[in-house]
Scaffold this motif. Structure first.
Motif, PDB file in Angstrom:
ATOM      1  N   ASP A  12      -7.102  -0.641  39.071  1.00  0.00           N
ATOM      2  CA  ASP A  12      -8.284  -0.593  39.944  1.00  0.00           C
ATOM      3  C   ASP A  12      -7.908   0.154  41.220  1.00  0.00           C
ATOM      4  OD1 ASP A  12     -10.512  -1.241  41.494  1.00  0.00           O
ATOM      5  OD2 ASP A  12      -9.860  -3.297  41.877  1.00  0.00           O
TER       6      ASP A  12
ATOM      7  N   LYS B 162      -8.530   0.143  44.948  1.00  0.00           N
ATOM      8  CA  LYS B 162      -9.143  -0.770  45.927  1.00  0.00           C
ATOM      9  C   LYS B 162      -9.580  -0.069  47.204  1.00  0.00           C
ATOM     10  CE  LYS B 162      -7.341  -4.528  43.798  1.00  0.00           C
ATOM     11  NZ  LYS B 162      -7.894  -5.759  43.365  1.00  0.00           N
TER      12      LYS B 162
ATOM     13  N   GLY C 203     -14.319  -3.678  47.105  1.00  0.00           N
ATOM     14  CA  GLY C 203     -14.313  -4.456  45.863  1.00  0.00           C
ATOM     15  C   GLY C 203     -13.669  -3.670  44.726  1.00  0.00           C
TER      16      GLY C 203
ATOM     17  N   TYR D 158      -7.750 -13.776  35.709  1.00  0.00           N
ATOM     18  CA  TYR D 158      -7.459 -12.386  36.092  1.00  0.00           C
ATOM     19  C   TYR D 158      -6.215 -12.428  36.959  1.00  0.00           C
ATOM     20  CZ  TYR D 158      -8.579  -8.365  39.327  1.00  0.00           C
ATOM     21  OH  TYR D 158      -8.578  -7.266  40.133  1.00  0.00           O
TER      22      TYR D 158
ATOM     23  N   ASN E 234      -7.765 -14.251  40.162  1.00  0.00           N
ATOM     24  CA  ASN E 234      -9.213 -14.405  40.187  1.00  0.00           C
ATOM     25  C   ASN E 234      -9.598 -15.204  38.951  1.00  0.00           C
ATOM     26  OD1 ASN E 234      -9.712 -12.840  42.557  1.00  0.00           O
ATOM     27  ND2 ASN E 234      -9.307 -11.015  41.361  1.00  0.00           N
TER      28      ASN E 234
ATOM     29  N   ARG F 136     -12.328 -14.913  37.083  1.00  0.00           N
ATOM     30  CA  ARG F 136     -13.416 -14.229  36.343  1.00  0.00           C
ATOM     31  C   ARG F 136     -12.933 -12.819  36.070  1.00  0.00           C
ATOM     32  NH1 ARG F 136     -13.248 -10.385  40.178  1.00  0.00           N
ATOM     33  NH2 ARG F 136     -12.844 -11.340  42.186  1.00  0.00           N
TER      34      ARG F 136
ATOM     35  N   GLY G 266     -12.769  -8.722  36.419  1.00  0.00           N
ATOM     36  CA  GLY G 266     -12.783  -7.858  37.600  1.00  0.00           C
ATOM     37  C   GLY G 266     -13.873  -6.808  37.513  1.00  0.00           C
ATOM     38  N   ASP G 267     -14.278  -6.348  38.678  1.00  0.00           N
ATOM     39  CA  ASP G 267     -15.281  -5.285  38.785  1.00  0.00           C
ATOM     40  C   ASP G 267     -14.665  -4.220  39.683  1.00  0.00           C
ATOM     41  OD1 ASP G 267     -17.481  -3.707  39.256  1.00  0.00           O
ATOM     42  OD2 ASP G 267     -18.846  -5.370  39.636  1.00  0.00           O
ATOM     43  N   PRO G 268     -14.360  -3.026  39.246  1.00  0.00           N
ATOM     44  CA  PRO G 268     -14.892  -2.295  38.099  1.00  0.00           C
ATOM     45  C   PRO G 268     -14.008  -2.260  36.847  1.00  0.00           C
ATOM     46  CG  PRO G 268     -13.832  -0.735  39.561  1.00  0.00           C
ATOM     47  CD  PRO G 268     -13.612  -2.099  40.150  1.00  0.00           C
ATOM     48  N   GLU G 269     -12.989  -3.116  36.733  1.00  0.00           N
ATOM     49  CA  GLU G 269     -12.118  -3.041  35.551  1.00  0.00           C
ATOM     50  C   GLU G 269     -12.869  -3.387  34.257  1.00  0.00           C
ATOM     51  OE1 GLU G 269     -11.448  -4.651  38.411  1.00  0.00           O
ATOM     52  OE2 GLU G 269      -9.301  -5.042  38.638  1.00  0.00           O
TER      53      GLU G 269
HETATM   54  N1  GLY Z   1     -11.593  -5.272  41.156  1.00  0.00           N
HETATM   55  C1  GLY Z   1     -11.158  -6.366  41.913  1.00  0.00           C
HETATM   56  C2  GLY Z   1     -11.895  -7.603  41.673  1.00  0.00           C
HETATM   57  O1  GLY Z   1     -12.762  -7.694  40.818  1.00  0.00           O
HETATM   58  O2  GLY Z   1     -11.601  -8.577  42.349  1.00  0.00           O
END
Ligand code: GLY
Ligand code: AMP
Length: 418
Positions: A210, A212, A224, A267, A283, A285, A287-290
Motif C-alpha cells: 500500500d 500511504k 488512508g 490485517y 487492523n 478488517r 485494508g483499503d486500497p489493498e
Molecule cells: N490501507 C491501510 C488501511 O486500510 O488501513
C-alpha cells in the motif's frame, strides 16, 4: 439463493460486494450505507446508521440476510459482532474485545511486548513530561501515534528535537492527559497480509503493498492509502513463513491466553527490517486500497470461504497466480487536508475495474464528495502492463481528481532493505 449484507461505504466495500456476487449461492448483496456509485444488477444500497446496531439487526431479520460482512473498523470496535451474535445472526468479524487490537494501539502494543512478538519499541504516555522523556529514550527518528482510531492519519514521524518538542507541546495544549504512543522508527519494506481467521483455522490472501503517503516518491502526509499492488515480489517465501509463525500465530495465541478468541479478518501491517519481519500495526478488517487488488484474485467461492470459517468447516481458498494487480486511488485534490469541492467522476474504459468510494449523484452524473473517491484497478502478466493501461487512461481523461503517478513503479524489482 442467499442475500449478503456488507457494512461500509468505500471502494473496499464495493470490491467486497462484487466478490460476494460472483458466488453461485449469492443472489443479492446489500451494502449499508454504500454509495450511489455502487448500484449494479445484484448490488443494492441501503442508508442506515452503521453504529445503530438495533436498526441493522432489524433490517437483517426483515430482509432475511444470511451473512453480514463488516468492511470498516468503527462498528467492529463498537461491538457489532457481539450484537449480531446475541440476535443469532451470522456475521464475520472480531468481537469487541478482540477488535481492540485496532481500536487501541496501547492494547495492541501491550499484547505484543508481553508476548515478545517483534514490533517497534514503544512507550505509552499520558503527559507532556512523560512524552518528552520517552522521546529522549527512544531517539530519532521518532514516531508519535494517537491511541484512538484515526483512519491511518494519527501517525507522524519526527526527525529532530526542536520540531518534536513543538509538536508535543501543541498536542498537550489541547488535552493535558492525551494518550500517545512514542515509538521507535523502523526502516524497511512495508507490506500488508490479510489472514482469514476461523475456528481453529487460518488462511492467508496474497500479499499487497500500500502507498500511504499522499505524493509520489513517498512524500507528504500519511493518508488512508493512495494505491496498491499485489502480489509482492519483494517478500520471499521464507519471510512470509516467518511473518506467519513469528507474528500472526503468536498474536492469536496471546489473545487466546487472555480468553479472547479471534475470528474475522486479521490485517498485519508488517515492516520487513534487516532483523526480520516486525509488526507495524494490526487492523481487524480488510485494508483499503489493498482489498481492491487482493479480492479479485480469489478464484474459489467467497461466500463458501466466509461461511466455512464461521461454521468451522475446513476451507481451502484458491487464488490466481498468473497476473499482477495494480490499483490507483483518485482523491479530492486537497485530500487529506480538506475537501476542495465536487468534481465529476471520470469514465474509464470497460476493461478497467472501478471501485467507487465517495460520491453523490446529480441528474444521473456522479460527483466526488471529498476524501478518496475511487480506485481504478487493472491486471496484467507484469506490473508494468497492468499499470500502463491505468496511467494511459488517466492521461487521456485528464481528471481534476488527484492521484499518485508512481504506483507499482518499482514493484517488479527487488528493493534494497536498508
Ligand atoms: N490501507 C491501510 C488501511 O486500510 O488501513
Ligand atoms: P499505523 O496507523 O500504525 O498503521 O501507521 C500508519 C503508517 O505510518 C504505517 O503504515 C507506516 O507506513 C508508518 N509507521 C507507523 N509506525 C511506524 C514505525 N514505527 N516506523 C516506521 N514507520 C511507521
Amino acid at each position: 439463493m442467499k442475500k449478503v449484507m456488507v457494512i461500509g461505504s468505500g471502494a473496499r466495500e464495493h470490491t467486497i460486494a462484487k466478490t460476494f456476487l460472483k458466488s453461485s449461492k449469492v443472489q443479492e448483496v446489500v451494502v449499508v450505507p454504500g454509495n450511489p456509485g455502487m448500484g449494479a444488477p445484484g448490488i443494492t444500497t441501503k442508508v442506515l446508521d452503521t453504529n445503530d446496531f438495533a436498526s441493522l439487526i432489524k433490517f437483517a431479520q426483515d430482509e432475511a440476510i444470511s451473512l453480514t460482512f463488516v468492511g470498516n473498523e468503527v462498528p467492529l470496535v463498537a461491538g457489532i459482532v457481539d450484537a449480531f451474535n446475541n440476535a443469532h445472526l451470522a456475521i464475520f468479524g472480531p468481537k469487541q474485545q478482540a477488535a481492540q487490537l485496532e481500536g487501541s494501539k496501547a492494547f495492541m502494543k501491550r499484547i505484543l511486548t508481553e508476548n515478545e512478538i517483534p514490533t517497534a519499541k514503544s512507550i505509552t504516555v499520558t503527559s507532556l513530561a512523560a512524552a518528552q522523556q520517552a522521546v529522549t529514550e527512544i531517539g530519532y527518528p521518532v514516531v508519535i501515534k494517537t491511541d484512538e482510531l484515526a483512519a491511518g492519519k494519527g501517525v507522524s514521524i519526527h526527525q529532530e528535537k526542536i520540531e518534536t518538542s513543538e509538536f508535543l507541546e501543541f498536542m498537550y495544549q489541547k488535552n493535558l492527559n492525551h494518550k500517545l504512543i512514542i515509538e521507535e522508527y523502523l526502516a524497511g519494506f512495508e507490506f500488508s497480509l490479510f489472514s482469514f481467521v476461523g475456528k481453529n483455522q487460518i488462511v492467508n490472501a496474497p500479499l499487497a503493498h500500500d502507498y500511504k503517503r499522499r505524493f509520489a516518491g513517498d512524500k507528504g502526509p500519511n493518508t488512508g492509502g493512495m494505491g496498491s499492488y499485489s502480489p509482492v515480489a519483494q517478500v520471499s517465501d521464507t519471510d512470509l513463513s516467518r511473518t506467519i509463525s513469528e507474528l500472526v500465530l503468536p498474536t492469536i495465541a496471546a489473545l487466546k491466553k487472555e480468553k479472547i478468541d479471534y475470528e474475522g479478518v486479521l490485517y498485519t501491517g508488517v515492516m520487513l527490517t534487516k532483523n526480520g519481519p516486525k509488526v507495524i500495526e494490526y487492523n481487524v478488517r480488510l485494508g483499503d486500497p489493498e482489498t481492491q487488488v487482493v479480492l479479485p484474485q480469489l478464484e474459489s467461492d467467497f461466500y463458501d470461504l466466509i461461511t466455512g470459517l464461521l461454521q468451522g468447516k475446513a476451507v481451502k481458498p484458491k487464488w490466481q497466480t498468473k497476473n499482477k494487480f495494480v490499483g490507483v486511488v483518485l482523491s479530492d485534490p486537497d485530500y487529506p487536508i480538506k475537501t476542495s469541492g465536487q468534481h465529476e467522476l471520470p469514465k474509464f474504459k470497460e476493461q478497467l475495474d472501478v471501485d467507487i468510494a465517495s460520491c453523490e449523484i446529480e441528474a444521473g452524473n456522479l460527483y466526488s464528495h471529498g476524501g478518496r473517491v475511487l480506485t481504478v484497478v487493472n491486471a496484467g502478466t507484469t506490473m508494468e502492463i497492468a499499470r500502463d493501461l491505468i496511467y494511459h487512461e488517466l492521461d487521456r481523461i485528464n481528471t481534476k481528481l488527484a492521484y499518485r503517478s508512481d504506483i507499482a513503479e518499482l514493484s517488479d524489482k527487488k528493493e534494497a532493505i536498508d
